[in-house]
Write a protein that holds these residues in place. Structure first.
Motif, PDB file in Angstrom:
ATOM      1  N   TYR A 172      15.688  62.372  92.694  1.00  0.00           N
ATOM      2  CA  TYR A 172      15.303  61.079  92.100  1.00  0.00           C
ATOM      3  C   TYR A 172      13.905  60.701  92.286  1.00  0.00           C
ATOM      4  O   TYR A 172      13.512  59.762  92.250  1.00  0.00           O
ATOM      5  N   LYS A 173      13.267  61.730  92.692  1.00  0.00           N
ATOM      6  CA  LYS A 173      11.833  61.810  92.692  1.00  0.00           C
ATOM      7  C   LYS A 173      10.898  62.920  92.156  1.00  0.00           C
ATOM      8  O   LYS A 173      10.951  64.008  92.625  1.00  0.00           O
ATOM      9  N   ALA A 174      10.175  62.531  91.075  1.00  0.00           N
ATOM     10  CA  ALA A 174       9.401  63.537  90.159  1.00  0.00           C
ATOM     11  C   ALA A 174       7.847  63.434  90.892  1.00  0.00           C
ATOM     12  O   ALA A 174       7.545  62.420  91.692  1.00  0.00           O
ATOM     13  N   ALA A 175       7.347  64.555  91.034  1.00  0.00           N
ATOM     14  CA  ALA A 175       6.089  64.987  91.388  1.00  0.00           C
ATOM     15  C   ALA A 175       4.928  64.048  90.709  1.00  0.00           C
ATOM     16  O   ALA A 175       5.326  64.039  89.243  1.00  0.00           O
ATOM     17  N   GLU A 176       4.251  63.373  91.341  1.00  0.00           N
ATOM     18  CA  GLU A 176       3.052  62.670  90.503  1.00  0.00           C
ATOM     19  C   GLU A 176       1.695  63.582  90.513  1.00  0.00           C
ATOM     20  O   GLU A 176       1.052  64.003  91.705  1.00  0.00           O
ATOM     21  N   ASP A 177       1.270  63.862  89.683  1.00  0.00           N
ATOM     22  CA  ASP A 177       0.005  64.505  89.403  1.00  0.00           C
ATOM     23  C   ASP A 177      -1.023  63.469  88.737  1.00  0.00           C
ATOM     24  O   ASP A 177      -1.105  63.324  87.314  1.00  0.00           O
ATOM     25  N   ARG A 178      -1.966  63.004  89.508  1.00  0.00           N
ATOM     26  CA  ARG A 178      -2.872  62.132  88.725  1.00  0.00           C
ATOM     27  C   ARG A 178      -3.918  62.727  87.878  1.00  0.00           C
ATOM     28  O   ARG A 178      -4.398  62.128  87.018  1.00  0.00           O
ATOM     29  N   ASP A 179      -4.214  63.983  87.938  1.00  0.00           N
ATOM     30  CA  ASP A 179      -4.867  64.955  87.295  1.00  0.00           C
ATOM     31  C   ASP A 179      -4.489  65.382  85.790  1.00  0.00           C
ATOM     32  O   ASP A 179      -4.727  66.263  85.235  1.00  0.00           O
ATOM     33  N   ARG A 180      -3.001  65.110  85.818  1.00  0.00           N
ATOM     34  CA  ARG A 180      -2.247  65.597  84.711  1.00  0.00           C
ATOM     35  C   ARG A 180      -2.786  65.099  83.396  1.00  0.00           C
ATOM     36  O   ARG A 180      -3.001  63.951  83.280  1.00  0.00           O
ATOM     37  N   PRO A 181      -2.948  65.871  82.195  1.00  0.00           N
ATOM     38  CA  PRO A 181      -3.535  65.641  80.944  1.00  0.00           C
ATOM     39  C   PRO A 181      -2.288  64.801  80.295  1.00  0.00           C
ATOM     40  O   PRO A 181      -1.359  64.657  80.643  1.00  0.00           O
ATOM     41  N   PRO A 182      -2.843  63.877  79.400  1.00  0.00           N
ATOM     42  CA  PRO A 182      -1.686  63.025  78.568  1.00  0.00           C
ATOM     43  C   PRO A 182      -0.744  64.067  77.831  1.00  0.00           C
ATOM     44  O   PRO A 182      -1.147  65.225  77.594  1.00  0.00           O
ATOM     45  N   THR A 231       1.106  58.970  80.352  1.00  0.00           N
ATOM     46  CA  THR A 231       0.227  58.533  79.159  1.00  0.00           C
ATOM     47  C   THR A 231       0.325  59.426  78.049  1.00  0.00           C
ATOM     48  O   THR A 231       0.656  60.555  78.000  1.00  0.00           O
ATOM     49  N   GLY A 232       0.290  58.762  76.985  1.00  0.00           N
ATOM     50  CA  GLY A 232       0.216  59.521  75.443  1.00  0.00           C
ATOM     51  C   GLY A 232      -1.085  59.772  75.164  1.00  0.00           C
ATOM     52  O   GLY A 232      -2.023  59.496  75.625  1.00  0.00           O
ATOM     53  N   PRO A 233      -1.377  60.376  74.038  1.00  0.00           N
ATOM     54  CA  PRO A 233      -2.612  60.681  73.445  1.00  0.00           C
ATOM     55  C   PRO A 233      -3.385  59.497  72.970  1.00  0.00           C
ATOM     56  O   PRO A 233      -4.773  59.824  73.115  1.00  0.00           O
ATOM     57  N   THR A 234      -3.010  58.322  72.689  1.00  0.00           N
ATOM     58  CA  THR A 234      -3.604  57.307  72.314  1.00  0.00           C
ATOM     59  C   THR A 234      -2.930  56.181  73.121  1.00  0.00           C
ATOM     60  O   THR A 234      -1.967  56.125  73.676  1.00  0.00           O
ATOM     61  N   GLU A 235      -4.109  54.975  73.195  1.00  0.00           N
ATOM     62  CA  GLU A 235      -3.379  53.720  73.861  1.00  0.00           C
ATOM     63  C   GLU A 235      -2.196  53.107  73.293  1.00  0.00           C
ATOM     64  O   GLU A 235      -1.188  52.724  73.896  1.00  0.00           O
ATOM     65  N   GLU A 236      -2.155  53.454  71.700  1.00  0.00           N
ATOM     66  CA  GLU A 236      -1.076  52.724  71.145  1.00  0.00           C
ATOM     67  C   GLU A 236       0.282  53.453  71.162  1.00  0.00           C
ATOM     68  O   GLU A 236       1.161  52.797  71.527  1.00  0.00           O
ATOM     69  N   LYS A 237       0.135  54.833  71.571  1.00  0.00           N
ATOM     70  CA  LYS A 237       1.419  55.805  71.730  1.00  0.00           C
ATOM     71  C   LYS A 237       1.754  55.389  73.223  1.00  0.00           C
ATOM     72  O   LYS A 237       2.878  55.577  73.270  1.00  0.00           O
ATOM     73  N   THR A 238       0.909  55.301  74.071  1.00  0.00           N
ATOM     74  CA  THR A 238       1.041  54.892  75.357  1.00  0.00           C
ATOM     75  C   THR A 238       1.985  53.645  75.458  1.00  0.00           C
ATOM     76  O   THR A 238       3.118  53.532  76.219  1.00  0.00           O
ATOM     77  N   GLU A 239       1.544  52.672  74.839  1.00  0.00           N
ATOM     78  CA  GLU A 239       2.414  51.418  74.718  1.00  0.00           C
ATOM     79  C   GLU A 239       3.589  51.472  74.146  1.00  0.00           C
ATOM     80  O   GLU A 239       4.520  51.012  74.666  1.00  0.00           O
TER      81      GLU A 239
END
Length: 499
Positions: A172-182, A231-239
């Motif tokens: 129940y815990k996924a790896a968190e990578d702050r530098d991962r690309p969208p 995050t997604g490729p754009t702000e709209e897609k992320t939302e």
């Protein structure tokens, strides 16, 4: 009528060509034409037959259980056939019924399994998921079939996990990578379609009865936590991605949502509370505020996240305390009304008097839960005027607290609030300078005259049925004044008799 007939004949001709073993380029061109024509409901009435559906299902490789997806040259044909099926099923109730008869949902789940761990199949996967979403939306029997017979929750959850490229560090815990690309656009679209299909399949899933179901929903909630941190490729897609994740989280039993706040390690996010990682909860709060700031479509856009946060706060103490520290911090400046300002608290208090009943109810409920369902605490942050609707609905106009149990930790008031408290207007909830009493310079006769004038005005409004005098019953609910007074006297008499 002639034009419709010609288009119908054209569709029949295209399907006759597709039934034959023709070149891939010809199949793609025919399917593209049929996809455009299938947007017209009038054309679909004669075209939607069992034979024609089977032709498209064969081209989409839905009729072969064992045949793997190996010939890349066939992928464009599969994608276009799935697009045609999406249009036809969306626009035709006959096609929706045929889908159940032809066991289309089972074939789509099988195709989804074939796409697992394969390259260059994102488009196939995306339209497969979209078709499962449409079937589960438009046909309740298919929704039940997916849930009960086809292990749809597990299959769709795996598809979502694959789209998000989740890497597990522990259960129940996924790896968190702050530098991962969208995520790429294709990955985001696949994830969104999987989320929408899962939402339909998991409707009415509040009651978890087995250990296996509990594990499945915890596993899903852990993936959704990862989704919120992605995050997604754009702000709209992320939302859009986060919006669908929140909708699905609303279907997850609240007892399984504790995985949203895993214990935090040193290298993870700086957003912590009591040693717990609150990154996902912070994203939910930011999403809520962004939806409030939009100022429109509150019922569709805001109520899901508010409902989710309310249930999380009601059940999980750490989440409630973290959110309260952000939304209702200790009061210092009470010179302005609670609804005036730009803080999250000000925005939520404004929603308590919104014209949409559902919006104002959930906004008030959220704040009430943050206050541990204590009336005195709620009034401190909102004022009596803003809270009156909730209190009347809950039978708490006379004070008290709600039915849910919370921990006994006490709120501490700041010195600024303590010094201002005696002069705070309880109705408006803000500090008011003492006003001169207009009756100070009146004679007794003038006071009596004004009082009778007011009584006569109320009497006239009451007799004309423009208003109805109300009172508060002993149980805190509203009632006509005569009934409330009668019940109050009865209650008082019973109390004195018992003494």
């Amino acid at each position: 009528m002639t034009d419709v007939f010609l288009v119908y004949k054209l569709c029949e001709g295209i399907l006759n060509i597709l039934e034959k073993d023709t070149k891939t380029s010809c199949q793609v061109a025919c399917l593209e034409a049929l996809r455009i024509l299938s947007r017209d409901k009038k054309v679909l009435v004669p075209v939607t037959t069992k034979r024609n559906m089977q032709i498209l299902m064969k081209l989409a490789r839905l009729d072969t259980v064992e045949d793997p997806l190996e010939r890349v040259s066939e992928f464009p044909v599969i994608v276009e056939a799935l697009k045609c099926l999406c249009n036809i099923i969306f626009n035709s109730s006959v096609a929706q019924k045929l889908s159940l008869e032809l066991n289309l949902a089972a074939m789509l789940c099988n195709l989804l399994q074939k796409c697992k761990d394969r390259q260059l199949v994102d488009d196939i996967k995306c339209f497969d998921l979209r078709l499962l979403f449409l079937l589960s939306l438009l046909h309740t029997d298919i929704r039940a079939q997916l849930r009960q017979e086809l292990q749809g929750v597990q299959v769709l959850t795996q598809a979502l996990e694959s789209s998000l490229s989740v890497r597990w560090t522990e259960e129940y815990k996924a790896a968190e990578d702050r530098d991962r690309p969208p995520l790429s656009l294709q990955e985001t679209d696949c994830a969104i379609e999987a989320l929408k299909a899962l939402f339909n399949v998991t409707l009415d899933s509040w009651n978890v009865h087995s250990k296996n179901e509990s594990h499945q929903f915890r596993y899903m909630a852990a993936i959704l936590r990862h989704c919120l941190l992605t995050t997604g490729p754009t702000e709209e897609k992320t939302e859009e991605l986060h919006s669908n994740a929140i909708n699905l989280l609303s279907n997850v039993p609240v007892s399984c949502l504790d995985v949203l706040i895993n214990p935090s390690s040193q290298e993870e996010t700086d957003i912590k509370y009591n040693g717990m990682n609150m990154g996902a909860i912070q994203i939910l709060l930011d999403f809520m505020e962004k939806r409030i700031d939009k100022g429109s479509s509150y019922r569709e856009g805001l109520t899901p996240v508010l409902s989710l946060l309310t249930e999380c706060c009601r059940t999980h103490r750490n989440i409630r305390k973290f959110i309260k520290a952000q939304v209702l911090p200790p009061l210092r400046d009470v010179s302005n009304r609670p609804e005036v300002g730009t803080t999250v608290r000000n925005k939520l208090v404004r929603l308590m008097t919104h014209v949409d009943l559902g919006v104002k109810q959930i906004a008030a409920e959220f704040l009430f839960v943050l206050c541990k369902e204590r009336v005195d605490s709620l009034l401190k942050y909102t004022g009596y005027g803003n809270a009156a609707g909730l209190l009347a609905a809950r039978g708490l106009l006379a004070g008290g607290r709600g039915d849910h149990w919370y921990s006994d930790d006490e709120d501490t008031d700041t010195e600024e609030y303590k010094s201002a408290k005696p002069n705070i207007n309880l109705i408006t909830g803000h500090l008011e300078e003492p006003m001169p009493n207009p009756m100070d310079e009146m004679t007794e006769e003038q006071k009596e005259y004004e009082a009778m004038k007011l009584v006569n005005m109320f009497d006239k409004l009451s007799r004309d049925e423009l208003i109805k005098p109300m009172g508060v019953r002993p149980d805190g609910t509203m009632a006509p004044l005569e009934e409330a007074v009668s019940q109050y006297h009865t209650s008082k008499q019973e109390s004195s008799d018992s003494d």
